[in-house]
Enzyme design. Structure first.
Site, short mmCIF file in Angstrom:
data_model
loop_
_atom_site.label_atom_id
_atom_site.label_comp_id
_atom_site.label_asym_id
_atom_site.label_seq_id
_atom_site.Cartn_x
_atom_site.Cartn_y
_atom_site.Cartn_z
N ARG A 134 -4.01 -6.95 -2.62
CA ARG A 134 -3.99 -7.45 -1.25
C ARG A 134 -3.28 -8.80 -1.24
NH1 ARG A 134 -4.32 -3.07 0.14
NH2 ARG A 134 -5.85 -2.04 1.45
N GLU A 145 1.14 -8.68 7.17
CA GLU A 145 1.94 -7.45 7.14
C GLU A 145 2.02 -6.83 8.52
OE1 GLU A 145 0.56 -4.74 4.10
OE2 GLU A 145 0.61 -6.28 2.56
N HIS A 200 4.60 -2.91 0.66
CA HIS A 200 3.30 -2.23 0.56
C HIS A 200 3.47 -0.72 0.40
CE1 HIS A 200 -1.23 -2.71 1.66
NE2 HIS A 200 -1.06 -1.75 0.79
C1 MLT Z 1 -4.93 1.36 0.05
O1 MLT Z 1 -5.74 0.50 0.41
O2 MLT Z 1 -5.26 2.54 -0.08
C2 MLT Z 1 -3.52 0.97 -0.24
O3 MLT Z 1 -3.31 -0.38 -0.10
C3 MLT Z 1 -2.50 1.77 0.50
C4 MLT Z 1 -2.67 1.78 2.00
O4 MLT Z 1 -2.70 0.77 2.64
O5 MLT Z 1 -2.79 2.87 2.52
#
Ligand code: MLT
Length: 311
Positions: free
Chosen positions: A231, A260, A278
């Site tokens: 993160r 983001e 990301h």
């Molecule tokens: C998650 O939390 O699964 C990953 O960061 C990917 C997403 O954001 O979907």
């Protein structure tokens, strides 16, 4: 018949599962908070990825909502305390995208150590930078993994065979240490001072405070690099930028950002940083698995009351 809102784009396997289970669903993506508030009273279930922010206002308007499913691991886009206060179940899909994320972290490590993006850009421009690109090998180096959940464990397994020492900083490892004889659990300070590569695979602090700031860079090897696929707020971006510019560390790769989508960021154009938007979990395989898990879990809860992977 219960009704579910799919509010982010995801693999259509989720739709197939709801169809098979006789659960009605609507796919409505890219909606604003106001648009969701207008329609959410119709639904018993909701499935999101990361784009939909499930806010207090949405939860307050969701009079019939019983379950919010997150196709992914992080639930920082859902106001979980408010959902719980309103007797809603929040579920995620842990492990569903761990391999994808660990492989991306590994790709970023190799990209930093072998300067692949720079080599690619310059070669495309017919600039033959052979003499200016000297990589670093993994063999005999130390990888520091901060956080040893599904992704951290997977990364530690991926690098077996590269002849590396693996240090881990994990509160939960002590009780399951015998399963991971290839890693050594150490303090955060020991990990950052001994590692050649520091890769973050932990949750962000609840108060949003970064784990690594200016004072830490004084303890890190000047040849080390930092990788963040967890993160954005785990690493203070301003401090990282300064540390790179002052040669306190050699390089970094970031897949996640304090804000983001990252439209502006202090790290933009720093040649020592590799940035990706990301996408660590964005593989065909992981997208299918997380959508499948979320749809199955929501179906099981709405039809049988079964609670799986609640947060
Ligand atoms: C998650 O939390 O699964 C990953 O960061 C990917 C997403 O954001 O979907």
């Amino acid at each position: 018949m219960p009704k579910v809102l799919i509010s982010d784009s995801m693999s259509n396997i989720a739709q197939k599962i709801f169809e098979k289970n006789n659960i009605q669903f609507d796919v409505k993506t890219g909606m604003s908070e106001e648009e969701i508030i207008k329609i959410i009273p119709e639904y018993e279930g909701m499935v999101v990825r990361s784009a939909t922010k499930v806010t207090k206002n949405i939860i307050s308007a969701a009079k019939k909502l019983k379950v919010i499913g997150r196709a992914g691991a992080g639930v920082d886009n859902i106001d979980v305390p408010t959902a719980k206060k309103n007797n809603m179940i929040v579920m995620n899909t842990p492990g569903g995208n761990s391999n994808a994320t660990a492989e991306h972290a590994f790709a970023l490590i190799m990209s930093v150590l072998r300067r692949i993006p720079f080599a690619n850009q310059t070669t495309h421009k017919a600039q033959w930078e052979k003499k200016n690109i000297k990589g670093t090998e993994l063999s005999k180096k130390t990888l520091g993994i901060v956080g040893f959940g599904n992704v951290g464990v997977r990364l530690s397994n991926l690098v077996k065979g590269f002849n590396m020492e693996i240090l881990v900083n994990s509160k939960s490892l002590e009780s399951r240490k015998k399963d991971y004889p290839h890693v050594k659990n150490v303090s955060f300070d020991e990990l950052i001072s001994k590692s050649d590569i520091i890769s973050f695979h932990c949750k962000a602090a609840a108060d949003g405070k970064p784990m690594i700031t200016k004072e830490h860079y004084k303890k890190i090897k000047p040849t080390a690099c930092i990788i963040n696929t967890a993160r954005g707020n785990i690493v203070d971006e301003k401090d990282l930028n300064e540390a790179l510019n002052e040669n306190l560390i050699a390089g970094a790769a970031m897949d996640v950002f304090s804000k983001e989508p990252a439209k502006e960021n202090i790290l933009f154009n720093n040649p020592k940083v590799i940035l990706t938007p990301h996408i660590a979990a964005s593989t065909t395989e992981a997208s299918t698995v997380v959508a499948e898990m979320a749809a199955n879990q929501i179906s099981d809860f709405l039809l049988k009351g079964t609670k799986i992977n609640t947060v």
